[in-house]
Scaffold this active site. Structure first.
Site, PDB file in Angstrom:
ATOM      1  N   HIS A 116       0.854  -1.210   0.000  1.00 30.11           N
ATOM      2  CA  HIS A 116       0.000   0.000   0.000  1.00 30.11           C
ATOM      3  C   HIS A 116       0.885   1.254   0.000  1.00 30.11           C
ATOM      4  O   HIS A 116       0.629   2.207  -0.731  1.00 30.11           O
ATOM      5  CB  HIS A 116      -0.873   0.059   1.255  1.00 30.11           C
ATOM      6  CG  HIS A 116      -1.936  -0.997   1.345  1.00 30.11           C
ATOM      7  ND1 HIS A 116      -2.122  -1.777   2.464  1.00 30.11           N
ATOM      8  CD2 HIS A 116      -2.899  -1.380   0.474  1.00 30.11           C
ATOM      9  CE1 HIS A 116      -3.140  -2.595   2.268  1.00 30.11           C
ATOM     10  NE2 HIS A 116      -3.631  -2.382   1.065  1.00 30.11           N
ATOM     11  N   LYS A 148     -16.391  -8.305   8.794  1.00 33.63           N
ATOM     12  CA  LYS A 148     -16.411  -9.213   9.952  1.00 33.63           C
ATOM     13  C   LYS A 148     -15.024  -9.792  10.267  1.00 33.63           C
ATOM     14  O   LYS A 148     -14.772 -10.207  11.382  1.00 33.63           O
ATOM     15  CB  LYS A 148     -17.452 -10.322   9.764  1.00 33.63           C
ATOM     16  CG  LYS A 148     -17.211 -11.242   8.593  1.00 33.63           C
ATOM     17  CD  LYS A 148     -18.276 -12.334   8.543  1.00 33.63           C
ATOM     18  CE  LYS A 148     -18.278 -13.148   7.277  1.00 33.63           C
ATOM     19  NZ  LYS A 148     -17.018 -13.492   6.670  1.00 33.63           N
ATOM     20  N   ARG A 154      -2.034  -6.007  -8.540  1.00 33.89           N
ATOM     21  CA  ARG A 154      -0.803  -6.771  -8.320  1.00 33.89           C
ATOM     22  C   ARG A 154      -0.616  -7.845  -9.379  1.00 33.89           C
ATOM     23  O   ARG A 154       0.468  -8.063  -9.888  1.00 33.89           O
ATOM     24  CB  ARG A 154      -0.841  -7.447  -6.937  1.00 33.89           C
ATOM     25  CG  ARG A 154      -0.779  -6.482  -5.782  1.00 33.89           C
ATOM     26  CD  ARG A 154      -1.281  -7.095  -4.519  1.00 33.89           C
ATOM     27  NE  ARG A 154      -2.677  -7.485  -4.666  1.00 33.89           N
ATOM     28  CZ  ARG A 154      -3.446  -7.920  -3.675  1.00 33.89           C
ATOM     29  NH1 ARG A 154      -2.951  -8.042  -2.463  1.00 33.89           N
ATOM     30  NH2 ARG A 154      -4.701  -8.239  -3.894  1.00 33.89           N
ATOM     31  N   SER A 202      -2.998  -7.618   2.855  1.00 31.62           N
ATOM     32  CA  SER A 202      -3.280  -7.483   4.288  1.00 31.62           C
ATOM     33  C   SER A 202      -3.774  -8.818   4.846  1.00 31.62           C
ATOM     34  O   SER A 202      -3.457  -9.189   5.975  1.00 31.62           O
ATOM     35  CB  SER A 202      -4.352  -6.419   4.528  1.00 31.62           C
ATOM     36  OG  SER A 202      -3.903  -5.163   4.112  1.00 31.62           O
TER      37      SER A 202
END
Ligand code: PNS
Length: 165
Positions: free
Chosen positions: A24, A48, A97, A135
């Site tokens: 990022h 969630k 990516r 992530s």
């Protein structure tokens, strides 16, 4: 929309940033070098599987972008295009990516164009070294005690360690 001379080009870089990775950050630096102003925007939409509350994600982003004068960090709920309009943005920045990212990104870009045709989505590629980084994988590595050094900025490494210990 014709662009007035001297009008600043503002771009939004939206995402979950749970947490911000070096991939990022690479994209933020690239974006900041071509846009006059870059707003890194954390979505408020609940996820969630989120590890960090939005407040912590914003704090980490602010910390790792403090040397970039034309970058600000914001949060948004609801539609991205409403937020982009409210910021006077001309572009949405997204990273691609690998080919596997393309289909999802294309769908989102086309939907966003339908909502607001005046705002363009611009894709950039992170440095090759980060092409496998996400992530989601960083969180999994951290949860399982794997090495995250070099994948995330040092402040994120610390926060991850504290979260999973
Ligand atoms: O980091 P992510 O999870 O890939 O980011 C996805 C994000 C936040 C950019 C996307 O879910 C989004 O724009 N959400 C806001 C809701 C919205 O505008 N939806 C319509 C666009 S298709």
């Amino acid at each position: 929309m014709a662009r007035e001379e001297n009008q600043l080009v503002i771009a939004i870089y939206p995402g979950s940033f749970d947490p911000v990775t070096n991939g990022h950050l690479d994209l933020i630096r690239r974006g900041a070098s071509i846009f006059d102003r870059l707003v890194v925007a954390v979505t408020l939409n609940p996820d969630k599987d989120a590890l960090f509350p939005v407040k912590d994600r914003v704090e980490m982003l602010e910390n790792v972008t403090e040397d970039l004068e034309n970058v600000e960090v914001g949060v948004f709920g609801g539609l991205l295009m409403d937020y982009a309009r409210s910021k006077g943005a001309r572009a949405i920045l997204r990273g691609i990516r690998a080919v596997s990212d393309y289909e999802y990104e294309l769908q989102m870009a086309m939907m966003n164009r339908k909502i607001e045709p005046q705002i363009e989505t611009v894709f950039m590629m992170p440095a090759e070294a980060y092409s496998y980084l996400s992530s989601r994988l960083v969180k999994e590595l951290a949860r399982l005690g794997g090495p995250v050094k070099g994948l995330v900025p040092p402040i994120v490494e610390e926060r991850l360690r504290a979260k999973v210990s």
